[in-house]
Design a protein around this motif. Sequence first.
Motif, PDB file in Angstrom:
ATOM      1  N   GLU A  55       3.115  11.401   2.457  1.00  0.00           N
ATOM      2  CA  GLU A  55       4.549  11.634   2.657  1.00  0.00           C
ATOM      3  C   GLU A  55       5.320  11.644   1.346  1.00  0.00           C
ATOM      4  N   GLY A  56       4.627  11.387   0.242  1.00  0.00           N
ATOM      5  CA  GLY A  56       5.268  11.419  -1.066  1.00  0.00           C
ATOM      6  C   GLY A  56       6.003  10.150  -1.439  1.00  0.00           C
ATOM      7  N   GLN A  57       5.765   9.051  -0.714  1.00  0.00           N
ATOM      8  CA  GLN A  57       6.418   7.795  -1.051  1.00  0.00           C
ATOM      9  C   GLN A  57       5.762   7.153  -2.283  1.00  0.00           C
ATOM     10  N   THR A  58       6.542   6.379  -3.007  1.00  0.00           N
ATOM     11  CA  THR A  58       6.025   5.658  -4.163  1.00  0.00           C
ATOM     12  C   THR A  58       5.276   4.415  -3.684  1.00  0.00           C
ATOM     13  N   VAL A  59       4.043   4.268  -4.166  1.00  0.00           N
ATOM     14  CA  VAL A  59       3.218   3.112  -3.812  1.00  0.00           C
ATOM     15  C   VAL A  59       2.784   2.423  -5.099  1.00  0.00           C
ATOM     16  N   THR A  60       3.117   1.147  -5.233  1.00  0.00           N
ATOM     17  CA  THR A  60       2.735   0.383  -6.416  1.00  0.00           C
ATOM     18  C   THR A  60       2.209  -0.989  -5.971  1.00  0.00           C
ATOM     19  N   THR A  61       1.621  -1.701  -6.923  1.00  0.00           N
ATOM     20  CA  THR A  61       1.112  -3.037  -6.634  1.00  0.00           C
ATOM     21  C   THR A  61       1.551  -3.989  -7.736  1.00  0.00           C
ATOM     22  N   SER A  62       1.423  -5.270  -7.451  1.00  0.00           N
ATOM     23  CA  SER A  62       1.656  -6.283  -8.479  1.00  0.00           C
ATOM     24  C   SER A  62       0.629  -7.391  -8.300  1.00  0.00           C
ATOM     25  N   GLY A  63       0.447  -8.188  -9.349  1.00  0.00           N
ATOM     26  CA  GLY A  63      -0.514  -9.279  -9.277  1.00  0.00           C
ATOM     27  C   GLY A  63       0.022 -10.450  -8.470  1.00  0.00           C
ATOM     28  N   LEU A  64      -0.878 -11.353  -8.137  1.00  0.00           N
ATOM     29  CA  LEU A  64      -0.458 -12.572  -7.441  1.00  0.00           C
ATOM     30  C   LEU A  64       0.373 -13.439  -8.376  1.00  0.00           C
ATOM     31  N   PRO A  65       1.467 -14.002  -7.902  1.00  0.00           N
ATOM     32  CA  PRO A  65       2.303 -14.852  -8.758  1.00  0.00           C
ATOM     33  C   PRO A  65       1.667 -16.221  -8.975  1.00  0.00           C
ATOM     34  N   PRO A  66       1.879 -16.821 -10.151  1.00  0.00           N
ATOM     35  CA  PRO A  66       1.296 -18.137 -10.435  1.00  0.00           C
ATOM     36  C   PRO A  66       1.667 -19.203  -9.415  1.00  0.00           C
ATOM     37  N   GLU A  67       2.906 -19.148  -8.920  1.00  0.00           N
ATOM     38  CA  GLU A  67       3.346 -20.189  -7.989  1.00  0.00           C
ATOM     39  C   GLU A  67       2.569 -20.122  -6.669  1.00  0.00           C
TER      40      GLU A  67
END
Length: 282
Positions: A55-67
């Motif tokens: 569908e052309g949506q932006t897909v990104t990821t991030s790492g697990l936060p330290p907390e």
Amino acid sequence: MTVVVVTDSTSALPEALRAPHEGLTVLGIPVLIGGTEHREGEDVHADAILRAMREGQTVTTSGLPPEELRATYKRLLDEGATGIVSVHLSGRLSGTVAAAEAAAAGFAGKVAVVDSLGAGMGVGYPALAAVEAAEQGLDLLSAAAAAQDAIGRTTTYFYLDTLEYLRRGGRISAARAIVGTALSVKPILGVEDGRIDVIEKVRTPTRGLQRLAALAVADAGEAEVEMTVHHLGTERRAEALAGWLQERFEGRLRRMDVTEVGAAVGAHCGPGLVGVITRRRA
């Protein structure tokens, strides 16, 4: 309870491998679709990523936060764990290893962080090695050493229809992505020392699968092996590759799994991914 293992969902562990291990905790990686955060394996899976990409949506990821990692370690220790081996996606591809090291610093040597230098079952095999060692009664350092040993016995190759998704996510250089696109070729990539690099280029998906099989066979030598074929929206290709490998490794193949990768890996590889991850047994 003694030593336990924490990993992240990029490990792509199939349920059949996860379920037998009570001492294994898998944390879902944050995945953002159109700016809305989800958690891999909890409220977003590969099918949603495929749909969003189409569908052309932006897909990104991030790492697990330290907390979050810190809270997980505290909970497990409070529940009776004497030590924790925390195995994660390559530190050269994600900030999760650094976050885990920051979180572990507050637990006086009770948490051993292991950089898998891999992705998919390149994370999963070391995590399984650690939890299997812990189940045999080995201590924290020995369980972490088992994970490190598995890393040295694991190889990863994968085929993509395009390098564009890796380029967007910064996991491969723009120059390499441009070369692949300009020549209308299909890349074969490998994970070496935690980095992704193009190692060959082919003209067709069929040739790509053939080269994946040949590379896996060459690296395995005469060892007995466990293998996982990953894919994203390409089950037929994955099953074909798995069948070919089963014939090549007849008598030496201890286990074969065919799995669709999770949302986090899929977001960076895109539709068309087929990969083979091999763990050589001692």
